[in-house]
Design a protein around this motif. Structure first.
Motif, PDB file in Angstrom:
ATOM      1  N   GLN A   1     -25.738   8.784  41.408  1.00 38.70           N
ATOM      2  CA  GLN A   1     -26.114  10.069  40.837  1.00 38.70           C
ATOM      3  C   GLN A   1     -27.546  10.449  41.262  1.00 38.70           C
ATOM      4  O   GLN A   1     -28.371  10.864  40.439  1.00 38.70           O
ATOM      5  CB  GLN A   1     -26.029  10.034  39.302  1.00 38.70           C
ATOM      6  CG  GLN A   1     -24.640  10.296  38.750  1.00 38.70           C
ATOM      7  CD  GLN A   1     -24.198  11.737  38.965  1.00 38.70           C
ATOM      8  OE1 GLN A   1     -23.745  12.111  40.040  1.00 38.70           O
ATOM      9  NE2 GLN A   1     -24.315  12.558  37.931  1.00 38.70           N
ATOM     10  N   ALA A   2     -27.840  10.246  42.555  1.00 41.01           N
ATOM     11  CA  ALA A   2     -29.201  10.490  43.035  1.00 41.01           C
ATOM     12  C   ALA A   2     -29.172  10.921  44.494  1.00 41.01           C
ATOM     13  O   ALA A   2     -28.148  10.819  45.169  1.00 41.01           O
ATOM     14  CB  ALA A   2     -30.034   9.224  42.871  1.00 41.01           C
ATOM     15  N   VAL A   3     -30.325  11.411  44.964  1.00 44.45           N
ATOM     16  CA  VAL A   3     -30.462  11.774  46.383  1.00 44.45           C
ATOM     17  C   VAL A   3     -31.784  11.243  46.913  1.00 44.45           C
ATOM     18  O   VAL A   3     -32.725  11.011  46.142  1.00 44.45           O
ATOM     19  CB  VAL A   3     -30.440  13.316  46.598  1.00 44.45           C
ATOM     20  CG1 VAL A   3     -29.084  13.893  46.292  1.00 44.45           C
ATOM     21  CG2 VAL A   3     -31.530  14.018  45.794  1.00 44.45           C
ATOM     22  N   PHE A   4     -31.834  11.048  48.229  1.00 43.99           N
ATOM     23  CA  PHE A   4     -33.104  10.758  48.890  1.00 43.99           C
ATOM     24  C   PHE A   4     -33.602  12.056  49.490  1.00 43.99           C
ATOM     25  O   PHE A   4     -32.838  12.816  50.098  1.00 43.99           O
ATOM     26  CB  PHE A   4     -32.924   9.702  49.983  1.00 43.99           C
ATOM     27  CG  PHE A   4     -32.860   8.302  49.433  1.00 43.99           C
ATOM     28  CD1 PHE A   4     -33.937   7.775  48.726  1.00 43.99           C
ATOM     29  CD2 PHE A   4     -31.731   7.512  49.616  1.00 43.99           C
ATOM     30  CE1 PHE A   4     -33.885   6.492  48.202  1.00 43.99           C
ATOM     31  CE2 PHE A   4     -31.668   6.224  49.095  1.00 43.99           C
ATOM     32  CZ  PHE A   4     -32.745   5.706  48.386  1.00 43.99           C
ATOM     33  N   VAL A   5     -34.904  12.304  49.291  1.00 45.85           N
ATOM     34  CA  VAL A   5     -35.484  13.571  49.753  1.00 45.85           C
ATOM     35  C   VAL A   5     -36.644  13.287  50.705  1.00 45.85           C
ATOM     36  O   VAL A   5     -37.503  12.441  50.413  1.00 45.85           O
ATOM     37  CB  VAL A   5     -36.006  14.405  48.542  1.00 45.85           C
ATOM     38  CG1 VAL A   5     -36.559  15.741  48.995  1.00 45.85           C
ATOM     39  CG2 VAL A   5     -34.895  14.609  47.510  1.00 45.85           C
ATOM     40  N   ASP A   6     -36.657  13.994  51.821  1.00 47.28           N
ATOM     41  CA  ASP A   6     -37.774  13.884  52.769  1.00 47.28           C
ATOM     42  C   ASP A   6     -38.878  14.838  52.301  1.00 47.28           C
ATOM     43  O   ASP A   6     -38.682  16.055  52.251  1.00 47.28           O
ATOM     44  CB  ASP A   6     -37.278  14.273  54.175  1.00 47.28           C
ATOM     45  CG  ASP A   6     -38.436  14.379  55.177  1.00 47.28           C
ATOM     46  OD1 ASP A   6     -39.511  13.820  54.885  1.00 47.28           O
ATOM     47  OD2 ASP A   6     -38.253  15.033  56.227  1.00 47.28           O
ATOM     48  N   ILE A   7     -40.031  14.268  51.926  1.00 46.30           N
ATOM     49  CA  ILE A   7     -41.153  15.134  51.522  1.00 46.30           C
ATOM     50  C   ILE A   7     -42.364  14.912  52.443  1.00 46.30           C
ATOM     51  O   ILE A   7     -43.502  15.240  52.086  1.00 46.30           O
ATOM     52  CB  ILE A   7     -41.549  14.931  50.034  1.00 46.30           C
ATOM     53  CG1 ILE A   7     -41.910  13.465  49.749  1.00 46.30           C
ATOM     54  CG2 ILE A   7     -40.461  15.418  49.107  1.00 46.30           C
ATOM     55  CD1 ILE A   7     -42.556  13.250  48.380  1.00 46.30           C
ATOM     56  N   GLY A   8     -42.100  14.291  53.600  1.00 42.28           N
ATOM     57  CA  GLY A   8     -43.183  14.121  54.573  1.00 42.28           C
ATOM     58  C   GLY A   8     -43.962  12.832  54.414  1.00 42.28           C
ATOM     59  O   GLY A   8     -44.937  12.601  55.127  1.00 42.28           O
ATOM     60  N   LEU A   9     -43.545  11.963  53.465  1.00 41.41           N
ATOM     61  CA  LEU A   9     -44.219  10.665  53.309  1.00 41.41           C
ATOM     62  C   LEU A   9     -43.527   9.645  54.209  1.00 41.41           C
ATOM     63  O   LEU A   9     -42.493   9.915  54.812  1.00 41.41           O
ATOM     64  CB  LEU A   9     -44.174  10.195  51.849  1.00 41.41           C
ATOM     65  CG  LEU A   9     -44.834  11.111  50.810  1.00 41.41           C
ATOM     66  CD1 LEU A   9     -44.775  10.475  49.430  1.00 41.41           C
ATOM     67  CD2 LEU A   9     -46.284  11.401  51.179  1.00 41.41           C
ATOM     68  N   GLU A  10     -44.117   8.439  54.260  1.00 38.57           N
ATOM     69  CA  GLU A  10     -43.592   7.373  55.118  1.00 38.57           C
ATOM     70  C   GLU A  10     -42.133   7.055  54.791  1.00 38.57           C
ATOM     71  O   GLU A  10     -41.302   6.893  55.677  1.00 38.57           O
ATOM     72  CB  GLU A  10     -44.463   6.121  54.897  1.00 38.57           C
ATOM     73  CG  GLU A  10     -44.416   5.142  56.042  1.00 38.57           C
ATOM     74  CD  GLU A  10     -45.350   3.962  55.775  1.00 38.57           C
ATOM     75  OE1 GLU A  10     -44.918   2.828  56.029  1.00 38.57           O
ATOM     76  OE2 GLU A  10     -46.487   4.170  55.296  1.00 38.57           O
ATOM     77  N   ARG A  11     -41.837   6.953  53.492  1.00 40.09           N
ATOM     78  CA  ARG A  11     -40.461   6.652  53.072  1.00 40.09           C
ATOM     79  C   ARG A  11     -39.874   7.834  52.321  1.00 40.09           C
ATOM     80  O   ARG A  11     -40.592   8.573  51.650  1.00 40.09           O
ATOM     81  CB  ARG A  11     -40.458   5.422  52.146  1.00 40.09           C
ATOM     82  CG  ARG A  11     -40.683   4.115  52.885  1.00 40.09           C
ATOM     83  CD  ARG A  11     -40.440   2.932  51.960  1.00 40.09           C
ATOM     84  NE  ARG A  11     -41.402   2.885  50.869  1.00 40.09           N
ATOM     85  CZ  ARG A  11     -42.598   2.316  50.970  1.00 40.09           C
ATOM     86  NH1 ARG A  11     -42.974   1.762  52.103  1.00 40.09           N
ATOM     87  NH2 ARG A  11     -43.420   2.295  49.935  1.00 40.09           N
ATOM     88  N   ALA A  12     -38.549   7.984  52.434  1.00 38.59           N
ATOM     89  CA  ALA A  12     -37.875   9.054  51.688  1.00 38.59           C
ATOM     90  C   ALA A  12     -38.069   8.816  50.190  1.00 38.59           C
ATOM     91  O   ALA A  12     -38.124   7.679  49.729  1.00 38.59           O
ATOM     92  CB  ALA A  12     -36.395   9.069  52.035  1.00 38.59           C
ATOM     93  N   ALA A  13     -38.200   9.890  49.441  1.00 35.89           N
ATOM     94  CA  ALA A  13     -38.424   9.783  47.996  1.00 35.89           C
ATOM     95  C   ALA A  13     -37.091   9.902  47.259  1.00 35.89           C
ATOM     96  O   ALA A  13     -36.097  10.387  47.795  1.00 35.89           O
ATOM     97  CB  ALA A  13     -39.388  10.874  47.560  1.00 35.89           C
ATOM     98  N   PHE A  14     -37.073   9.454  45.980  1.00 33.31           N
ATOM     99  CA  PHE A  14     -35.847   9.306  45.196  1.00 33.31           C
ATOM    100  C   PHE A  14     -35.816  10.351  44.088  1.00 33.31           C
ATOM    101  O   PHE A  14     -36.777  10.506  43.336  1.00 33.31           O
ATOM    102  CB  PHE A  14     -35.859   7.888  44.606  1.00 33.31           C
ATOM    103  CG  PHE A  14     -34.656   7.540  43.790  1.00 33.31           C
ATOM    104  CD1 PHE A  14     -33.495   7.073  44.395  1.00 33.31           C
ATOM    105  CD2 PHE A  14     -34.673   7.662  42.399  1.00 33.31           C
ATOM    106  CE1 PHE A  14     -32.379   6.721  43.629  1.00 33.31           C
ATOM    107  CE2 PHE A  14     -33.569   7.325  41.635  1.00 33.31           C
ATOM    108  CZ  PHE A  14     -32.418   6.850  42.257  1.00 33.31           C
ATOM    109  N   LEU A  15     -34.716  11.080  43.998  1.00 34.86           N
ATOM    110  CA  LEU A  15     -34.553  12.093  42.945  1.00 34.86           C
ATOM    111  C   LEU A  15     -33.238  11.859  42.225  1.00 34.86           C
ATOM    112  O   LEU A  15     -32.170  11.924  42.819  1.00 34.86           O
ATOM    113  CB  LEU A  15     -34.568  13.502  43.572  1.00 34.86           C
ATOM    114  CG  LEU A  15     -34.262  14.688  42.657  1.00 34.86           C
ATOM    115  CD1 LEU A  15     -35.325  14.835  41.574  1.00 34.86           C
ATOM    116  CD2 LEU A  15     -34.175  15.980  43.467  1.00 34.86           C
TER     117      LEU A  15
END
Length: 500
Positions: free
Chosen positions: A54-68
């Protein structure tokens, strides 16, 4: 009262000092290595949807994808190309018999999404995100799409809650923005609250402009750096000057003040003097003094400030001051001075939580009242919320001060490796007998012809001079020779027994 803000910049550390009548009252420190991403808002793109989590990985320009996570998504976003998702209306979980949307219904791969970092990346984990945006000011928190006015539950006085509501309702008017009233808004004037509403409105307009033109992975709002946070929270009509010792930072500060507090434009100046700005005002010496336990008073008395996990205690002592009249008068004068000094030390050292001040015993009730009044007067300029309780029969004053960040000591110091933060070290005599016990234990456990003991010079010299007879007796008892070697870098409690 002359009040100034000094901003000192070095490549890895920023320090902001608040000086009143030439005396340092507050110090704020920020180190580059400790600055995270929490509070920053980014335009991101959904990289991967994981229905099972029930989550997604989001690219916000950091080294690792962020978790939402789905619970941190406010509600299904509007169609592509429309305004950003609204932050009102629940947390996306749903409840009761209503439909609980799955993550696939809320977002899809490749979708652009505006998110805020709520937890920094740790180890191999990426940052944790939310679409519930919030932007803080001195007394309020802006919730851009939740049309609500909430008041912190820690403001318990019903009359004060109502007053805040009455002041803010017309200020907010028909705006579609929501606000939370922070604890430190308690007792603040309508002007201060109006200033914050205006400030947040301007910030949100800038964020919206940034969102419109930003590319994926770009930051659209950054939690302010220390100099700008300090001006947001501290700059008002009482501040005569803001001096900044870095040209680059001065330009940022001047731009910020011009944008959000144009009436105070002329207060900001660049300090280009040869002498470091903190030396000019004696701030460096004040910082060193603020890390000591003892605080001397002009009268000859002194305070002892002790910070523990549970509370901070301040002990007042007369020292050699006897005064010109009687003892009661001497005690009263010392306590008055101590009350003033204690209020300054709490602010300067940024001490929070429960504080106990042990004043010298007084018999006169009026004297006790005056001392409490002096303490409250000193605390009235403190930006942190304080509550002072009446003096007990033992001359103790209990009070609380709202904890904002770590105390100055915790920010700048670490527990002493020699005493492990106890504040005392074992005597050379105690360590000597520990060594003798360790020798006996080692000989029983292991087989060796000789022993080498390495310890601090003070301990070794004590053993060889004062305990030479005991060493001879020990050697005879264990039937082995013992050699002692002084190690300059060993602390007094440190030693090693080596079998040869």
């Amino acid at each position: 009262m002359s009040e100034e803000i000094l901003i000192n910049m070095t490549p890895r550390e920023t320090r902001v000092g608040v000086v009143e009548n030439g005396m340092l009252q507050e110090l704020h420190v920020e180190r580059t290595s400790r600055r995270g991403y929490v509070g920053n808002v980014y335009k991101g793109r959904v990289q991967r949807v994981m229905p099972g989590m029930q989550a997604v990985f989001v690219d916000i320009g950091l080294e690792r994808a962020a978790f939402l996570h789905a619970s941190d998504i406010v509600r299904p976003p509007l169609p592509e190309g429309a305004e950003m998702p609204s932050a009102g209306g629940g947390n996306g979980n749903g409840n009761g018999n209503g439909h609980v949307p799955s993550i696939s219904e809320l977002v899809h791969e490749g979708q652009e999404i505006v998110v805020q970092v709520v937890k920094d990346p740790i180890g191999t984990k990426g940052a944790r995100l939310s679409t519930h945006l919030s932007i803080p000011s001195r007394y309020l928190v802006l919730l851009p799409h939740a049309r609500t006015l909430g008041i912190s539950t820690r403001i318990e006085d019903e009359a004060e809650r109502q007053r805040l509501k009455d002041v803010l309702t017309p200020l907010i008017g028909e705006t579609p923005l929501g606000y939370i009233v922070r604890t430190n808004a308690e007792g603040q004037s309508a002007e201060s609250l109006a200033f914050d509403v205006t400030y947040l409105g301007k910030v949100w307009r800038v964020v919206q402009e940034n969102i419109a033109k930003a590319k994926v992975g770009e930051r659209v709002y950054e939690e302010l750096s220390l100099p700008l946070r300090a001006l947001r929270d501290l700059l008002n009509d009482d501040i005569e000057k803001v001096r900044v010792d870095s040209r680059e930072t001065f330009e940022k500060v001047a731009k910020f003040v011009h944008k959000f507090m144009p009436s105070l434009d002329d207060r900001v100046e660049h300090y280009a003097g040869e002498r470091p700005i903190f030396d000019l005002y004696g701030v460096e010496d004040e910082i060193q003094r603020a890390l000591r336990k003892e605080v001397p008073l002009k009268s000859g008395g002194y305070l002892i400030v002790d910070q523990t996990e549970a509370m901070t205690t301040i002990d007042v002592n007369t020292g050699g001051y006897l005064g010109t009249r009687n003892l009661e008068e001497t005690v009263y004068r010392t306590n008055l001075e101590a009350a003033q000094a204690a209020s300054r030390q709490l602010r300067l050292r940024n001490l929070g939580g429960i504080i106990i001040i042990d004043f010298i015993d007084m018999t006169d009730e009026e004297h006790k009242r005056q001392v409490i009044r002096m303490l409250e007067k000193g605390l009235s300029r403190d930006h942190a919320k304080t509550t002072v309780y009446p003096m007990s029969q033992l001359g103790l004053v209990e009070m609380t001060r709202k904890r904002t960040t770590e105390s100055l000591e915790r920010q700048l110091c670490e527990p002493c490796p020699a005493c492990m933060g106890r504040g005392t070290v074992k005597t050379a005599e105690t360590v000597t007998y520990e060594i003798f016990r360790e020798i006996t234990r080692a000989v029983r456990q292991f087989n060796a012809q000789k022993l080498l003991v390495m310890a601090s010079p003070k301990v070794v010299s004590r053993i060889l001079e004062e305990e030479s007879t005991a060493v001879a007796e020990l050697e005879e008892f264990i039937s082995k020779s013992i050699r002692f070697q002084a190690e300059e870098h060993y602390s007094q409690e440190q030693f090693d027994v080596v079998l040869l």
